[in-house]
Enzyme design. Structure first.
Site, short mmCIF file in Angstrom:
data_model
loop_
_atom_site.label_atom_id
_atom_site.label_comp_id
_atom_site.label_asym_id
_atom_site.label_seq_id
_atom_site.Cartn_x
_atom_site.Cartn_y
_atom_site.Cartn_z
CG HIS A 136 73.80 120.75 -36.12
ND1 HIS A 136 74.93 121.20 -35.47
CD2 HIS A 136 73.69 121.50 -37.24
CE1 HIS A 136 75.47 122.19 -36.17
NE2 HIS A 136 74.74 122.39 -37.24
CG ASP A 137 75.86 120.26 -39.89
OD1 ASP A 137 74.64 120.22 -40.18
OD2 ASP A 137 76.52 121.31 -39.87
CD GLU A 146 80.42 124.47 -39.27
OE1 GLU A 146 79.98 123.34 -39.53
OE2 GLU A 146 79.81 125.51 -39.59
CG ASP A 192 75.02 127.93 -34.56
OD1 ASP A 192 75.99 128.38 -35.22
OD2 ASP A 192 74.76 126.72 -34.48
CG ASP A 232 77.18 127.96 -39.85
OD1 ASP A 232 77.25 126.76 -39.52
OD2 ASP A 232 76.78 128.34 -40.97
#
Length: 547
Positions: free
Chosen positions: A323-324, A249, A95, A196
């Site tokens: 994870h979000d 993302e 990430d 990200d």
């Protein structure tokens, strides 16, 4: 192996497996579970950040891009992990949080100390003439997007938490520093990178107020310059590797922009995440609200993205969970009576679509949201801020908690459930986040007598062995059906019809004449009778192959 044949597994390191009993997952814990990952037969692991961080946003506030946070292990652990995964045919995706740094990062601290070079790394602005903040922008975590820059009289921009200062990508030195981070990890054997919130890097040099009634995010999200930034990053780092795999993302993005980000001729990214389909249970677009998902809207979004990306030569990352996000089973399936069948149905939807499927840890077990009954059980800054904001806006404590319980990011961050012990086999200590239903949902039980893990293995095998799944075209099927999301995949003379019943009651569909008697390639129910009137059981998925 081609990108279209790969399946990527996401690990939230803090919650995967704790090797030393401190209650926090770590890199050696992943090493100990590689046999499990090999058994699932995934091709790459995406790791959420494990770099040095004060953990104000669970590692997305990075204080040092070049070192492993001691809570997760050492660089030697990481190098061993990469080597063992490679030996098992599994790649590594890291990430890259390059839109912002922690305010504890050396760059920000040097800027605070007066170093003009590093002051130009961030968006530092004077207040308006009337003393108000530089702009009226809102932080995505609530509150204003500006905080005082020490005692300088300036303010710094933070689109997220105040401890996450936005980097100014207009500065070539910032872009070079970000490329250097990517290149450092390439040298460590990393071939995959997830960027990200990369499409909010395109902020203007002159920042202005958002007009009344217009969300501030529209001023800085998905702007044209992001394409230029990605082309440059590609050329100066990962694009030099033939086997690189990248995913961006993309916040509030469009099909057109995502085609641009991912069409290979543009030399930007391999694929993108978009989140529109995961907002179909938002009331008026508000995350912190509660409603049943809008099935027609969900189908329309899945279809428009699949068809639009295919038409433009783009590529998307396919996912329900990360994870979000709260667990998809609680949102789009039935986490109770039909947990197993709805888990398999949801998996079928994305694994047989055009794109690259991502599996979030525990999804292959049918893990669900935790059954918390108190805000004290949550630790995520976003959930805590949202709860307070809901109370301030007039919600009762009960109603505010009920909303947070359905949408909190911690729902997906609970420890991986390895067995039915009190700590779910995750740790010998006290887990940093409490598991709640490991007595019925865990790896040991699933591998011994469950069917979801096996179903995922079958889906993964189909992608690796059947060109129609990996490389076939896409067309919609009867989008107006009230219970079923269906679609066609086509490859040369072959046709694959995928039908997914999203509800806990059976329904009957009329098959196209050519598909009557077709081969059942896959179903989560036994004994499928492929007649003109095909009855789908609750949460049934079936894939019919012709040719």
């Amino acid at each position: 192996m081609k990108l279209s044949e790969q399946v990527i597994y996401q690990i939230y390191p803090k919650s995967f497996y704790d090797s030393n009993g401190d209650g926090i997952g770590d890199l050696r814990g992943v090493i100990e579970k590689i046999d499990y990952l090999k058994k699932l037969n995934v091709d790459m692991i995406w790791f959420n950040p494990f770099f040095v961080s004060p953990q104000n946003d669970n590692g997305y506030d990075i204080a040092d891009y070049y070192h492993i946070d001691p809570m997760f292990g050492t660089m030697a652990d990481f190098e061993e992990l990469v080597a063992i995964l490679k030996k098992n045919g599994i790649g590594v995706m890291l990430d890259m949080v390059l839109n912002h740094t922690s305010t504890e990062h050396e760059w920000f601290q040097k800027a605070l100390a007066g170093d003009e070079k590093y002051q130009q790394f961030y968006y530092l602005r004077r207040p308006k003439a009337d003393g108000s903040l530089p702009t009226n922008w809102e932080s995505k975590f609530g509150g204003p997007a500006w905080s005082p820059f020490g005692e300088t009289g300036l303010y710094y921009l933070h689109l997220y938490d105040p401890t996450q200062a936005d980097l100014d990508w207009h500065n070539p030195a910032v872009r070079q520093a970000c490329a250097a981070v990517v290149n450092f990890w390439r040298q460590k054997g990393v071939q995959g990178f997830r960027f990200d919130v990369i499409n909010v890097t395109g902020k203007a040099e002159q920042l202005v107020d958002a007009p009344k009634g217009v969300p501030s995010k529209t001023l800085y999200t998905d702007t044209p310059i992001v394409h230029d930034y990605l082309k440059e990053l590609n050329a100066t780092s990962f694009g030099q590797d033939a086997d690189s795999v990248t995913v961006g993302e993309m916040s509030s993005t469009t099909v057109a922009n995502s085609v641009g980000y991912t069409n290979p001729v543009n030399h930007e990214l391999s694929m993108v995440f978009n989140f529109h389909h995961l907002k179909t249970d938002y009331v008026d677009g508000r995350k912190w609200s509660r409603m049943a998902f809008d099935f027609p809207r969900l189908k329309q979004l899945l279809d428009s993205w699949a068809s639009g990306m295919a038409a433009g030569g783009g590529w998307q990352a396919l996912f329900w969970n990360n994870h979000d996000q709260p667990r998809a089973l609680n949102r789009f399936g039935d986490a109770g009576q039909y947990r197993v069948k709805s888990a398999e149905m949801l998996a079928t939807v994305i694994h047989l679509l055009r794109g690259t499927p991502f599996i979030y840890m525990g999804e292959e077990l049918g893990m669900t949201d935790p059954d918390y009954d108190n805000m004290a059980d949550y630790v995520d800054v976003e959930a805590l801020n949202a709860y307070r904001a809901l109370i301030r806006s007039g919600y009762s404590h009960h109603d505010a908690f009920t909303i947070v319980k359905t949408k909190a990011r911690d729902n997906s961050r609970t420890p991986m459930q390895w067995d039915d012990s009190a700590t779910a086999g995750f740790t010998t200590g006290k887990p940093w986040l409490i598991p709640t239903n490991q007595d019925t949902i865990n790896v040991a039980h699933e591998l011994a007598s469950g069917e979801i893990f096996d179903y995922y293995q079958r889906l993964i095998k189909l992608r690796k062995t059947m060109p129609i799944v990996a490389d076939g075209g896409y067309q919609s099927w009867r989008l107006d059906d009230p219970q079923v999301f269906g679609y066609w995949r086509t490859y040369h003379q072959q046709k694959l019809l995928v039908l997914n019943n999203f509800y806990g009651k059976s329904t009957t569909v009329t098959l196209p004449e050519e598909m009557v008697g077709a081969q059942v390639l896959l179903s989560n129910y036994q004994d499928v009778n492929v007649t003109a009137q095909l009855t789908l059981q609750p949460y049934q998925a079936v894939a019919l192959l012709l040719g």
